[in-house]
Design an enzyme around this catalytic site. Structure first.
Site, PDB file in Angstrom:
ATOM      1  N   HIS A 166       0.930  -1.454  -0.117  1.00  0.00           N
ATOM      2  CA  HIS A 166       0.157   0.290   0.060  1.00  0.00           C
ATOM      3  C   HIS A 166       0.687   1.241  -0.131  1.00  0.00           C
ATOM      4  O   HIS A 166       0.290   2.286  -0.512  1.00  0.00           O
ATOM      5  CB  HIS A 166      -0.725   0.185   1.450  1.00  0.00           C
ATOM      6  CG  HIS A 166      -2.028   1.188   1.396  1.00  0.00           C
ATOM      7  ND1 HIS A 166      -2.870   1.916   0.462  1.00  0.00           N
ATOM      8  CD2 HIS A 166      -1.756   2.308   2.242  1.00  0.00           C
ATOM      9  CE1 HIS A 166      -3.035   2.793   0.736  1.00  0.00           C
ATOM     10  NE2 HIS A 166      -2.037   3.364   1.964  1.00  0.00           N
TER      11      HIS A 166
ATOM     12  N   GLU B   1       5.404 -10.854 -27.662  1.00  0.00           N
ATOM     13  CA  GLU B   1       6.592 -11.178 -25.964  1.00  0.00           C
ATOM     14  C   GLU B   1       6.168 -12.555 -25.563  1.00  0.00           C
ATOM     15  O   GLU B   1       7.717 -12.814 -24.561  1.00  0.00           O
ATOM     16  CB  GLU B   1       5.376 -10.762 -24.745  1.00  0.00           C
ATOM     17  CG  GLU B   1       4.004 -11.000 -24.651  1.00  0.00           C
ATOM     18  CD  GLU B   1       3.058 -10.943 -23.569  1.00  0.00           C
ATOM     19  OE1 GLU B   1       3.448  -9.630 -22.499  1.00  0.00           O
ATOM     20  OE2 GLU B   1       2.039 -10.697 -23.680  1.00  0.00           O
TER      21      GLU B   1
ATOM     22  N   ASP C 273       8.109  -9.750 -20.775  1.00  0.00           N
ATOM     23  CA  ASP C 273       8.197 -11.128 -21.224  1.00  0.00           C
ATOM     24  C   ASP C 273       9.273 -12.046 -22.427  1.00  0.00           C
ATOM     25  O   ASP C 273       9.479 -12.515 -21.983  1.00  0.00           O
ATOM     26  CB  ASP C 273       6.525 -11.453 -20.902  1.00  0.00           C
ATOM     27  CG  ASP C 273       5.721 -11.859 -19.646  1.00  0.00           C
ATOM     28  OD1 ASP C 273       6.282 -12.327 -18.476  1.00  0.00           O
ATOM     29  OD2 ASP C 273       5.247 -11.248 -20.286  1.00  0.00           O
TER      30      ASP C 273
ATOM     31  N   CYS D  67       6.013  -2.150 -25.382  1.00  0.00           N
ATOM     32  CA  CYS D  67       5.051  -1.486 -24.104  1.00  0.00           C
ATOM     33  C   CYS D  67       5.892  -2.130 -22.862  1.00  0.00           C
ATOM     34  O   CYS D  67       5.470  -1.801 -21.930  1.00  0.00           O
ATOM     35  CB  CYS D  67       3.425  -1.872 -23.405  1.00  0.00           C
ATOM     36  SG  CYS D  67       2.944  -3.419 -23.813  1.00  0.00           S
TER      37      CYS D  67
END
Ligand code: PEP
Ligand code: MG
Length: 579
Positions: A195, A439, A463, A510
């Site tokens: 968090h 990927e 990846d 990306c």
């Protein structure tokens, strides 16, 4: 004994930047074992005390949820919602009641039940889910505080600008904080998805987590430096250290100011080639930051995060709401929604589907494979995307494609979804574009064949490197093998980009490689049309591109393609002269 100077602590930098200031130690709620034996005739009373504490905690969490929603947006409020689910969890509640039934006090029962359940979290491989153990402990601490009728220490008490040091920050800690009073965070616990990390990134405040025992080493008001770039914290810095960091801080401020100039400019090279810079997001709340940093679109919306913050599957309506909200906010720019990239590891643990555990979930039933196996799940998302497409410029992207037939099958389900919507009289963009992520090496090697089947391709280097190099992307032991500058990776990117262009298709990237300014000249030289990254990186990359000549970048790539190994490639990049 006096306090030592210049204590350097190493943790995980989860939000970049330097912060220098004074420590505010946030004391946490107690969570210790308090054991009492309860006589039989008083056990009923313990149950009542437990119910009362649950009731008060429920009200507190409800307040948190409302406040978080206002401060950080819907997605962060979901953390408080997740806490509510833990609070109402029958397994945890029954465990506590069973211990009370043996003649023990509630405080003892809560402690023991949480100790037992939290142990099972330690065995979880996935970081996101392992981190949820902290959520369980957060909730338990709240119950304990209500049982002991103690006051909560809050960040509201902060009345001078400080750096907050805590064991762990929970949503209830951050809801009450005054943003303007906080320069940085340093915590004992936490990882990249904690968090603290999420809040710090959202507020763009430097943060280092996972420092193990910083709370035992600091004192209220002590001098501290947070180096979020390198995951370092210095306590009681010497004059020299302080001077060094002050210089770095000033450079950072000047750099940020300089970058602001680029916000509304295009990413065009000196010789006139425009590269489209877009942002990667995981939830709709990030769109504000995307626009603030001058992105010209969303190149990757990791839609699976919608599945991870909840217990039940999102409905078609929820998909539709989420996507149409983003599409509207981003108009006229494109929003590329990646269909879910979930693996068996996450789904089975969420209890969403009974597909069992896999020894190797990253190479298992995940992403497009999972969607093709469960077409109804896939269709629900596709229908949501299609319906949202009338509200903006939406594109669809399939993850983890390895062969042409997967694209064909996915498109067939997309066609069925379109046909259903037509019959129902629901409108959508009939010309919605469909692309794929490249990927996996098999897809990279047949990029020429894939390019004929799709409207665009986007290279997922995170990846692609993992699978090409056979190196787990999150395993620190083999991190040195994970390098985008390996000749194999450069050659694959070249092959994909050339294949895409020969077929007249746009090729983007990306993966994280796109967000590192060091690689920008190489990527421009390789011919990528779009780069998508974390939005804070956009002004930096824009600056690099605006100082670059495409022709020179292409010459750099020709040299690199002749290099024998990554060391040679790295040296060639270092020697690259922009002008
Ligand atoms: C990638 O693999 O490069 C990518 C962008 O996807 P993710 O990081 O979500 O796997
Ligand atoms: Mg990926």
């Amino acid at each position: 004994m006096g306090i030592k100077n210049n204590i350097v602590l190493k943790g995980i930098g989860v939000s970049a930047g330097i912060a220098i200031g004074k420590v505010f130690v946030l004391k946490e709620d107690d969570f210790k074992l308090i054991e009492k034996n309860i006589p039989k005739d008083k056990i009923e009373n313990e149950y009542l005390r437990f119910q009362e504490a649950i009731k008060k905690t429920r009200l507190e969490l409800q307040d948190n949820q409302d406040d978080l929603n206002k401060m950080l947006g819907e997605n962060y409020a979901k953390i408080a919602k997740a806490h509510m689910l833990i609070l109402e969890d029958p397994i945890i509640n029954n465990e506590i009641k069973n211990i009370i039934a043996t003649g023990k006090n509630v405080e003892y029962a809560v402690y023991k039940a949480v100790e037992k359940i939290s142990k099972s979290f330690d065995a979880i491989k996935d970081e996101y889910f392992r981190e949820r153990k902290n959520d369980l402990i957060d909730v338990a601490k709240k119950i304990m505080r209500h049982l002991l009728e103690k006051e909560k220490e809050t960040l509201e008490n902060l009345n001078s600008v400080s750096i907050v040091v805590a064991k762990n920050l929970s949503p209830s800690d951050t809801v009450s904080m005054k943003e303007s009073m906080i320069k940085g965070f340093a915590t004992d616990m936490g990882g990249r998805t904690s968090h603290t990390a999420l809040v710090a990134q959202s507020l763009e405040i430097p943060a280092v987590v996972g420092l193990k025992n910083i709370t035992e080493q600091v004192k209220q008001g002590m001098s501290i430096v947070i180096d979020g770039n390198n995951g370092i914290v210095v306590l009681n810095p010497t004059k020299e250290t302080l001077e060094n960091y002050k210089r770095e801080y000033e450079i950072q401020i000047a750099y940020q100011k300089d970058l602001e100039k680029f916000k509304d400019l295009n990413a065009t090279t000196l010789d006139g080639e425009e590269i489209v810079l877009e942002a990667n997001i995981e939830n709709p709340d990030e769109v504000k930051s995307v626009l603030k940093h001058g992105a010209n679109g969303i190149g990757l919306y990791r839609s699976e995060y919608m599945f991870l913050t909840r217990k039940a599957m999102p409905t078609e309506e929820e998909h539709f709401q989420s996507y149409s909200k983003i599409a509207k906010m981003m108009m006229p720019y494109e929003v590329i929604i990646r269909t879910i990239d979930l693996g068996g590891d996450k789904i089975s643990r969420l209890g969403l589907m009974n597909i069992g555990m896999e020894a190797n979930p990253f190479m298992g039933l995940r992403a497009i494979r999972l969607c093709l196996k469960y077409p109804e799940l896939f269709k629900r998302q596709l229908r949501g995307i299609l319906r949202a497409s009338v509200y903006g410029n939406i594109k669809i992207m399939y993850p983890m494609i390895t062969k042409i037939s997967e694209i064909k099958q996915a498109n067939a389900i997309l066609e069925q979804s379109k046909e259903e919507l037509r019959k129902e009289g629901k409108s959508f963009d009939e010309n919605i574009q469909v692309g794929v992520m490249i990927e996996v090496p098999s897809a990279a090697l047949i990029a020429d064949l894939i390019a004929k089947e799709v409207d665009f391709m986007s290279i997922g280097t995170n990846d692609l490197i993992q699978y090409t190099m056979a190196v787990d992307r999150v395993n620190e032991k083999v991190a040195d093998l994970y390098n985008p500058m390996h000749p194999a990776i450069i050659r694959l990117i070249k092959h994909i980009t050339d294949a895409g262009h020969r077929a007249g298709k746009t090729v983007g990237m990306c993966g994280e490689m796109a967000s590192d300014p060091k690689f920008t000249p190489v990527l421009v030289g390789l011919g990528l049309d779009e780069l998508s990254m974390s939005s804070v990186q956009i002004p930096k990359i824009k600056k690099v591109i605006r100082n670059l000549k495409k022709q020179k970048a292409e010459n750099l790539v020709s040299k690199i393609l002749d290099c024998q190994n990554l060391e040679e490639i790295e040296t060639t990049i270092k020697q690259f002269k922009y002008k």
